[in-house]
Design a protein around this motif. Structure first.
Motif, short mmCIF file in Angstrom:
data_model
loop_
_atom_site.label_atom_id
_atom_site.label_comp_id
_atom_site.label_asym_id
_atom_site.label_seq_id
_atom_site.Cartn_x
_atom_site.Cartn_y
_atom_site.Cartn_z
N GLY A 83 -40.64 35.18 -8.80
CA GLY A 83 -41.60 35.09 -9.77
C GLY A 83 -41.18 36.39 -10.58
O GLY A 83 -41.57 37.01 -11.40
N ALA A 84 -39.92 37.01 -10.39
CA ALA A 84 -39.52 38.34 -10.85
C ALA A 84 -38.67 37.99 -12.06
O ALA A 84 -38.12 37.01 -12.24
N GLY A 85 -38.68 38.79 -13.31
CA GLY A 85 -37.71 38.69 -14.21
C GLY A 85 -36.70 39.24 -13.76
O GLY A 85 -36.31 39.88 -12.78
N VAL A 86 -35.56 39.15 -14.67
CA VAL A 86 -34.10 39.59 -14.13
C VAL A 86 -33.41 40.34 -15.31
O VAL A 86 -33.48 39.86 -16.44
N VAL A 87 -32.96 41.56 -14.90
CA VAL A 87 -31.78 42.16 -15.43
C VAL A 87 -30.56 42.09 -14.78
O VAL A 87 -30.40 42.32 -13.59
N CYS A 88 -29.63 41.47 -15.31
CA CYS A 88 -28.28 41.39 -14.65
C CYS A 88 -26.94 42.10 -15.40
O CYS A 88 -26.94 41.94 -16.56
N GLU A 89 -26.56 43.13 -14.77
CA GLU A 89 -25.34 43.79 -15.34
C GLU A 89 -24.36 42.73 -15.47
O GLU A 89 -23.95 41.69 -14.81
N LYS A 90 -23.51 42.83 -16.54
CA LYS A 90 -22.48 41.92 -16.82
C LYS A 90 -21.26 41.86 -15.93
O LYS A 90 -21.09 42.78 -15.29
N PRO A 91 -20.61 40.63 -15.88
CA PRO A 91 -21.08 39.39 -16.42
C PRO A 91 -22.21 38.84 -15.72
O PRO A 91 -22.49 38.88 -14.71
N LEU A 92 -23.11 37.88 -16.51
CA LEU A 92 -24.17 37.19 -15.84
C LEU A 92 -23.63 36.31 -14.82
O LEU A 92 -24.48 36.44 -13.78
N ALA A 93 -22.61 35.88 -14.61
CA ALA A 93 -22.23 35.11 -13.50
C ALA A 93 -20.71 35.10 -13.55
O ALA A 93 -19.93 35.40 -14.46
N ALA A 94 -20.23 34.48 -12.51
CA ALA A 94 -18.76 34.08 -12.39
C ALA A 94 -17.98 33.14 -13.24
O ALA A 94 -16.86 33.14 -13.48
N ASP A 95 -18.88 32.00 -13.54
CA ASP A 95 -18.27 31.06 -14.70
C ASP A 95 -19.52 30.64 -15.35
O ASP A 95 -20.76 30.87 -15.07
N THR A 96 -19.12 29.80 -16.44
CA THR A 96 -20.24 29.28 -17.22
C THR A 96 -21.24 28.30 -16.53
O THR A 96 -22.40 28.51 -17.05
N ALA A 97 -20.62 27.70 -15.60
CA ALA A 97 -21.86 26.59 -14.92
C ALA A 97 -22.65 27.78 -14.09
O ALA A 97 -24.01 27.30 -14.14
N GLU A 98 -22.51 28.62 -13.45
CA GLU A 98 -23.52 29.37 -12.85
C GLU A 98 -24.32 30.21 -13.98
O GLU A 98 -25.39 30.29 -13.57
#
Length: 330
Positions: A83-98
């Motif tokens: 239930g927590a919001g998220v801040v994610c340092e770039k890049p958001l993920a390893a690929d577009t699907a993730e």
């Protein structure tokens, strides 16, 4: 207003910068890291240290993910489930699907998700965005964004050598700026030279370049470099030309800004003024988590940046341009 509770995941350089920013905006932070460095970092800033990811996330309003790229999906989904919001340092993920999976999970859960692209929060680039959006640079824009920095240690994401290395990591800064300023990208052609192996050795040298065709007709060239020496540790420059004039900017020489044509007299003072971009970024995120206005970057911007850089890696690997659909188009 209740004090914001933040779970900071990671204890490296970026985590330190984020923790300093969260402290500056008055958040209560608990730090967790699998490498054992969390207690030392927490003590330095008067934060708490958590013994596990579950403990860090328990009761947190937001999780700030500052770990290697390959771990982002697992941590983000755990935070969203808690239930927590998220801040994610770039890049958001390893690929577009993730990246799409993470954003979809946040949307289903009704929690906020913000990718941390700190360059957007530099006053100079924010001002450029305003100039282009207002039409002061005219039409038919051609832009070059040059990003360089020292790469002093192995990068530890789970991207393979085939993924493109510098094209999916450092190039994201320039790609995100181009996307933010000129809109959707429909075509990417990229090349690279130098070391792109995973992990890259200390002091790796590489150059990646990509030409982006935007749906609105603008053309952007992104040049990214890993330099052999740490002086300067990071540098970003730009040159943007439209029918109304030209803007030139370099972070190494922020006082030397030149403009021509109708843009003269309308730009104001570019440069580092006021708080650092990391603090501006975290301040906007904090206000949003507390019910304030949305920040200048959102979850789907994170997907777009990953999509562009992944296309750049594919293009460099195959030698062919990659066509991208415009989101929402038929």
């Amino acid at each position: 207003m209740r004090r914001l509770e933040v779970a900071l995941i990671g204890a490296g350089l970026i985590a330190r910068l984020h923790l300093e920013a969260w402290t500056a905006v008055g958040a209560a932070v608990r730090v967790y890291s699998t490498d054992g460095r969390a207690p030392e970092l927490a003590r330095e800033f008067g934060a708490a240290a958590a013994g596990s990811l579950d403990e860090a996330l328990d009761g947190a309003d937001a999780a700030d993910i500052c770990t290697p790229t390959g771990s982002h999906r697992e941590i983000a989904l755990a935070a969203i489930a808690a239930g927590a919001g998220v801040v994610c340092e770039k890049p958001l993920a390893a690929d577009t699907a993730e990246a799409e999976e993470i954003v979809a999970a946040a949307e289903r859960a009704g929690v906020r998700l913000y990718p941390a692209h700190d360059v957007r929060f530099d006053p100079a680039f924010a001002r450029l965005h305003e100039l282009v959006a207002s039409g002061r640079l005219g039409k038919g824009a051609v832009a070059r964004f040059d990003v360089s920095g020292y790469h002093p240690r192995p990068w530890t994401g789970h991207l393979s050598a085939r993924s493109g290395g510098i094209l999916t990591d450092q190039m994201l800064h320039g790609a995100d700026l181009a996307y933010w300023i000129f809109g959707d990208v429909v075509r990417v052609y990229a090349q690279y030279q130098g070391e792109i192996a995973a992990p890259a050795p200390e002091g790796a040298v590489a150059v990646g370049t990509a030409v982006l065709t935007h749906a609105g007709g603008a053309l952007s060239q992104i040049v990214s470099r890993w330099t052999a020496t740490p002086d300067p540790p990071a540098r970003i420059s730009l040159k943007v030309t439209g029918t109304g004039g030209t803007v030139v900017y370099d972070t190494q020489w922020p006082q030397q800004v030149r403009a021509t044509g109708d843009a003269v007299g309308k730009i104001g003072r570019f440069g580092y003024v006021g708080e650092l971009p990391f603090v501006t970024e975290i301040r906007e995120f904090a206000r949003a988590f507390q019910g304030g206005p949305e920040p200048r970057i959102g979850a789907r911007d994170g997907i777009a940046a990953v999509r562009i850089t992944q296309a750049a890696a594919e293009s460099a690997w195959t030698g062919r341009a990659v066509e991208l659909p415009v989101e929402g188009a038929a």
